[in-house]
Design a protein around this motif. Structure first.
Motif, PDB file in Angstrom:
ATOM      1  N   TYR A 203       0.785  -1.192   0.031  1.00 21.87           N
ATOM      2  CA  TYR A 203      -0.104  -0.104  -0.027  1.00 21.87           C
ATOM      3  C   TYR A 203       0.883   1.109  -0.052  1.00 21.87           C
ATOM      4  O   TYR A 203       0.261   2.475   0.016  1.00 21.87           O
ATOM      5  CB  TYR A 203      -0.861  -0.025   1.306  1.00 21.87           C
ATOM      6  N   LEU A 215      -5.985  -0.895  -2.692  1.00 19.62           N
ATOM      7  CA  LEU A 215      -6.669   0.051  -1.977  1.00 19.62           C
ATOM      8  C   LEU A 215      -8.225  -0.412  -1.741  1.00 19.62           C
ATOM      9  O   LEU A 215      -8.827  -0.242  -0.852  1.00 19.62           O
ATOM     10  CB  LEU A 215      -6.714   1.461  -2.360  1.00 19.62           C
ATOM     11  N   ALA A 219     -10.150  -1.069   1.765  1.00 22.49           N
ATOM     12  CA  ALA A 219     -11.241  -0.315   2.024  1.00 22.49           C
ATOM     13  C   ALA A 219     -12.357  -1.297   2.489  1.00 22.49           C
ATOM     14  O   ALA A 219     -13.308  -1.000   3.368  1.00 22.49           O
ATOM     15  CB  ALA A 219     -11.780   0.757   0.931  1.00 22.49           C
ATOM     16  N   THR A 226     -11.041   4.664   1.013  1.00 18.42           N
ATOM     17  CA  THR A 226      -9.480   4.731   0.596  1.00 18.42           C
ATOM     18  C   THR A 226      -9.057   5.640  -0.294  1.00 18.42           C
ATOM     19  O   THR A 226      -8.296   5.518  -1.154  1.00 18.42           O
ATOM     20  CB  THR A 226      -8.905   3.376   0.736  1.00 18.42           C
ATOM     21  N   TYR A 229      -6.059  10.181   1.028  1.00 22.69           N
ATOM     22  CA  TYR A 229      -4.752   9.952   1.669  1.00 22.69           C
ATOM     23  C   TYR A 229      -5.271   9.695   3.128  1.00 22.69           C
ATOM     24  O   TYR A 229      -4.810   8.770   3.889  1.00 22.69           O
ATOM     25  CB  TYR A 229      -3.658  11.046   1.399  1.00 22.69           C
ATOM     26  N   LEU A 232      -7.156   6.525   3.595  1.00 19.91           N
ATOM     27  CA  LEU A 232      -6.020   5.391   3.548  1.00 19.91           C
ATOM     28  C   LEU A 232      -5.269   5.239   5.247  1.00 19.91           C
ATOM     29  O   LEU A 232      -5.269   3.942   5.749  1.00 19.91           O
ATOM     30  CB  LEU A 232      -5.018   5.544   2.524  1.00 19.91           C
ATOM     31  N   HIS A 272      -1.611  10.794  -3.811  1.00 17.06           N
ATOM     32  CA  HIS A 272      -2.625   9.752  -3.718  1.00 17.06           C
ATOM     33  C   HIS A 272      -3.565   9.890  -4.802  1.00 17.06           C
ATOM     34  O   HIS A 272      -4.073   8.889  -5.293  1.00 17.06           O
ATOM     35  CB  HIS A 272      -3.445   9.869  -2.281  1.00 17.06           C
TER      36      HIS A 272
END
Length: 473
Positions: A203, A215, A219, A226, A229, A232, A272
């Motif tokens: 990741y 991602l 999630a 996600t 940023y 995440l 991101h």
């Protein structure tokens, strides 16, 4: 059939001990009390489903060759195809007997290597083999071992108990549901401790192909978005809590370098978004990865998960083999590493935090005396990780002790880690470390730098107290 002396497989009880009779006797005396001590394995890659299913191992090749990248890489170096060793997804995979014959035919290439030490220990001490592998003995050994592996005494759980494994840590993706861990913990017939380890490497870099898909899976597991940023970061925190609830005590981090450098939130958000759009540059990926390594350190300072860091590896060096056979096929190679300057920001912010713990591993042994030991010799949070991967050899373990002890002593080291997918090799690897440490301690006693009673205490602590303390077991 009567074997000649050259064909007999017999382990010398003094293997790895020095020729000098005085030091050999001391090493033997220090080793014997810890020879059968319980095993703490806080860093490894055995699949927990192996113990959950407790099914018989398929055949000797599936057990001893295909999952062990140490074995694969040396056979490949002699010209053996990885496909012929059972790697890849061939429509007609090779027969286990043929894979086993390849090992036996090329047994000579392992002479003098730790791989030979582990294989001989597994064959002789665990499986009761008395004949050295060779082209002539290959089929006989395959048949005998195949029959043996179907017996109940060689099922994974029985061996787990026989090996005296007190704790076995696995390596797990943050999106993993840890179902096997939950089932093992709930099973009253299994009394061992199998702990997940949080590894978020997949990741960290938004410039890598497949990052948005990873991602999305994270999630779903975290139950939160996600697509930003900050999202995440919160998803990673949530999954760390989930891992802790299921027994985790550590994280595992293997970025290319050890730099931990935070970014402003707006810059992290920009990168991101570029990663989700597939437009993040390589430079963006490096900056974002280094920022997330810092954020993971901050999380460890908050939640107490021990942070293991092992940078400096060229992953999947041979692109054609990666494309055909996948990862972990023996062509990860060492790179030059560094710690003192790259970790300055992390250690300035968390290095004296009592909740933060950082174990530093390397495949570049020049860093043991130059960087890792001095860092461990000052920062309360830093520990010198055991030699691993290309350095988990008798000679390299001895060099590690000499390099690290001057600056950090014994109690700022991690205790041995086996770092293996090859389940049967775990006791052999720990035994090698115990013998090598006994030799180092014996030399200190023989040169009057340490008295024998304290050397006995240290030998015991290296296999019990130290790994339990460092990894919060």
């Amino acid at each position: 059939m009567t074997e000649t002396a050259a064909q007999i497989l017999q382990l010398d009880p003094d293997r790895l001990f020095p020729a000098d009779p005085t030091i050999r006797a001391l090493a033997r005396e220090l080793y014997e009390p810890v020879a059968d001590a319980p095993i703490y394995s806080p860093h490894g890659h055995v699949d927990p489903a192996l113990l959950l299913d407790n099914a018989p191992f398929g055949d000797p090749a599936e057990l001893l060759i295909t999952p062990d990248h140490y074995v694969l890489r040396l056979l490949h170096a002699t010209g053996v195809s990885l496909g012929d060793l059972g790697r890849g997804d061939a429509a007609t995979p090779p027969d286990g007997r043929e894979i086993w014959r390849l090992l036996c035919r090329n047994w000579y290439v392992f002479a003098g290597t730790p791989v030979r030490y582990w294989l001989e220990s597994q064959l002789a001490e665990i499986l009761g083999v008395t004949v050295r592998p060779s082209e002539e003995s290959a089929d006989r050994l395959y048949d005998e071992l195949s029959e043996l592996l179907q017996s109940d005494e060689f099922r994974p759980r029985t061996l787990f108990d026989r090996f005296k494994i007190n704790v076995l840590a696995t390596t797990d993706d943050p999106a993993d549901d840890l179902a096997a861990h939950r089932a093992l913990a709930a099973d009253p017939t299994f009394t061992g401790r199998v702990l997940p380890t949080f590894r978020a490497d997949g990741y960290l870099d938004p410039s890598v192909v497949g990052w948005p898909d990873r991602l999305a899976r994270l999630a779903e597991a975290a139950g939160s978005g996600t697509d930003s940023y900050r999202g995440l970061i919160e998803a990673l925190r949530a999954r760390r809590r989930y891992f802790i609830e299921h027994g985790a005590t550590a994280t595992d981090n293997g970025p290319f370098d050890a730099w931990g450098t935070p970014l402003p939130d707006n810059e992290a958000e920009r990168i991101h978004a570029a990663g989700l759009a597939g437009t993040a540059s390589v430079e963006d990926g490096v900056a974002y990865r280094r920022n997330l390594l810092y954020q993971l350190a901050a999380m460890s300072a908050d939640d107490g998960l021990v942070m293991q860091l092992h940078p400096g590896v060229h992953r999947s060096h041979h692109a054609p083999s990666l494309a055909r056979y996948g990862t972990d096929a023996g062509h990860d190679l060492p790179a030059v590493g560094g710690y003192t300057e790259p970790l300055r920001r992390i250690l300035n912010d968390f290095g004296t935090d009592a909740n933060f713990r950082l174990v530093l591993f390397t495949v570049d042994e020049t860093t043991f005396s130059r960087e890792i030991a001095p860092l461990a010799g000052f920062y309360p949070s830093v520990y010198a990780g055991a030699p691993w991967w290309f350095l988990d050899t008798p000679a390299a373990i001895g060099r590690y002790r000499a390099a690290v002890t001057d600056s950090a002593g014994f109690y700022k080291t991690s205790g041995f880690i086996d770092d293996t997918r090859a389940f049967l090799s775990i006791p052999a690897r720990h035994d090698m470390s115990r013998r090598t440490d006994a030799v180092y301690l014996a030399e200190l006693v023989a040169t009057h730098q340490l008295d024998l009673a304290e050397a006995h205490t240290i030998a015991q602590d290296l296999v019990t107290t130290i790994p339990k303390t460092v990894f919060r077991l």
